[in-house]
Design a protein around this motif. Sequence first.
Motif, short mmCIF file in Angstrom:
data_model
loop_
_atom_site.label_atom_id
_atom_site.label_comp_id
_atom_site.label_asym_id
_atom_site.label_seq_id
_atom_site.Cartn_x
_atom_site.Cartn_y
_atom_site.Cartn_z
N LYS A 210 20.56 30.78 21.64
CA LYS A 210 21.29 29.61 21.14
C LYS A 210 20.37 28.66 20.39
O LYS A 210 20.74 28.10 19.35
CB LYS A 210 21.97 28.89 22.30
N VAL A 211 19.16 28.48 20.92
CA VAL A 211 18.17 27.65 20.23
C VAL A 211 17.90 28.21 18.84
O VAL A 211 17.85 27.46 17.85
CB VAL A 211 16.88 27.55 21.06
N CYS A 212 17.71 29.51 18.76
CA CYS A 212 17.47 30.14 17.46
C CYS A 212 18.62 29.88 16.50
O CYS A 212 18.41 29.68 15.29
CB CYS A 212 17.27 31.65 17.64
N ASN A 213 19.84 29.88 17.02
CA ASN A 213 20.99 29.65 16.16
C ASN A 213 21.02 28.21 15.64
O ASN A 213 21.38 27.96 14.49
CB ASN A 213 22.28 29.95 16.92
N VAL A 214 20.64 27.26 16.49
CA VAL A 214 20.56 25.87 16.05
C VAL A 214 19.52 25.74 14.94
O VAL A 214 19.77 25.11 13.90
CB VAL A 214 20.22 24.94 17.23
N VAL A 215 18.35 26.34 15.15
CA VAL A 215 17.27 26.26 14.17
C VAL A 215 17.67 26.94 12.86
O VAL A 215 17.47 26.39 11.77
CB VAL A 215 15.98 26.88 14.73
N LYS A 216 18.25 28.11 12.96
CA LYS A 216 18.69 28.85 11.78
C LYS A 216 19.72 28.04 10.99
O LYS A 216 19.66 27.95 9.75
CB LYS A 216 19.28 30.19 12.20
N THR A 217 20.67 27.45 11.70
CA THR A 217 21.71 26.65 11.05
C THR A 217 21.10 25.44 10.36
O THR A 217 21.40 25.15 9.20
CB THR A 217 22.75 26.20 12.09
N PHE A 218 20.25 24.73 11.07
CA PHE A 218 19.64 23.51 10.54
C PHE A 218 18.84 23.79 9.28
O PHE A 218 18.94 23.06 8.29
CB PHE A 218 18.74 22.92 11.63
#
Length: 476
Positions: free
Chosen positions: A158-166
């Motif tokens: 989930k953290v990776c998804n936040v970073v990727k999105t940002f």
Amino acid sequence: MSVDKIKLGFAPTRRNIFSADAAIEYADYTRKKLDELGVDYVDIKDVNDDGLLYDDNGMNKIADKFQNAHIDGLFLANENFGTEYECARLAKKLNVPVLLWGPKDEAPAADGSRLRDTQCGLFAIGKVLRRFQIPFTYVKNCDLDDPAFEQGVRDFIKVCNVVKTFKNTRILQIGPRPFDFWSTMVNEGELLEKFNISLSPIPLTELVEKIHEVVDKKDPEIVESENTLKEIADVKISDKDLQMVAALKVAIKKLAKDYGCNSAAIQCWTALQDEIGILPYASESLLQDEGLPVTCETDIHGVISELLVEAATLGDHRAIFADVNCRHPDNHNGELLQHLGVFPFSTAKNKPTLPKSHFVFDYPGSVGFQAQDGNYTLCRFDGDNGKYSMLMGNAKTCAGPYEQGTYIWLQFANLNRFETKLVYGPYIHHMAAVRDDVVPVLYEACKYLGVTPDFYDPIEDDVKAYLRGDSSSILK
């Protein structure tokens, strides 16, 4: 609702003076567990006979493979003591979030010898990652069947998804901010320079032209959207206005695609009503359910907040976006979130209504319903004077009076703390909220985003306890 996909690069590591056979054995155990959890990962079994990271030759091959696979995060699994400098060199090349973990050491043999010394190596890897200035996420030294392992891996995804999105956000800005809303002012240059977040500004006239284009061409998605609204809502507006709601939704969607944007912010009043005769809220609610967040009053930081809090759920939940509006008449910790009216239809507790007019503006195009009950995570990315932070915390729904438009009553642990935080800033009163507990994910993501985590309740110690595996939840 589709879930966002994240791909990890799996790099198990060993050091030569410890048992290679034991490291290979535990790497295979780890692979099996990742398979059981349904994790999408790129393996390195083909880089050498061991399928492990321990030298420069292998590290360079692994880096090339992971870069070509476009991984979203790196999982360093320390299967014996590990080779700390190769781990750091690999992480430096990839520039993605890093997960560090190693399996708990077994009891020593009868003669006192040990095969792996994994925990000792974790300390060394952590030190060298810091020397290389590489932020990383640590899951405690534990067995694969320990709940902390699964919790840590799932949260890291989930953290990776936040970073990727940002890091891949481009926002369609439809019109300038309304003159009166100085609070939604942003620094476009800083967003690009600091975070690689870019804006694609267009005038309202371009949106109006696109609306006329899709109507004239009888775009089939207009009828589809009209039918959807008739199915999910009590439609009280005219067929002509309903067509305009659908056409506005289709036009924004097409413009976002044309400009490569994953979100949008619009000057929702009053020039838009002069041009097309409706408010955009119902159109935005449809778009939000399709994964294209759109905020009103050209709130750029607001739509970033919405993107991040949704990404923290892997896209499994859609966020509501509202003004923090007024105190509960009876509950001293209760607060109304309302005004903007940008709630996805999927978040409705009762059947939505498309009323003949808005409670402030005498135009159709708004939505009315109460949001679903539950525990919510609230999020606001914001900044001023060159400093950016993310406000986060939890609240739960509570009973409250009926309100017009889309609304939710939330009870805070201490409303005074929340209120004071918004007044002193750097935040404004527009909040994204999702019916899930993703505060630890947002907190951990901040270290990769270059954003300061901030709380309106004193829960940082609870969040850290959760992240180190001492708790399965921060909600009390």
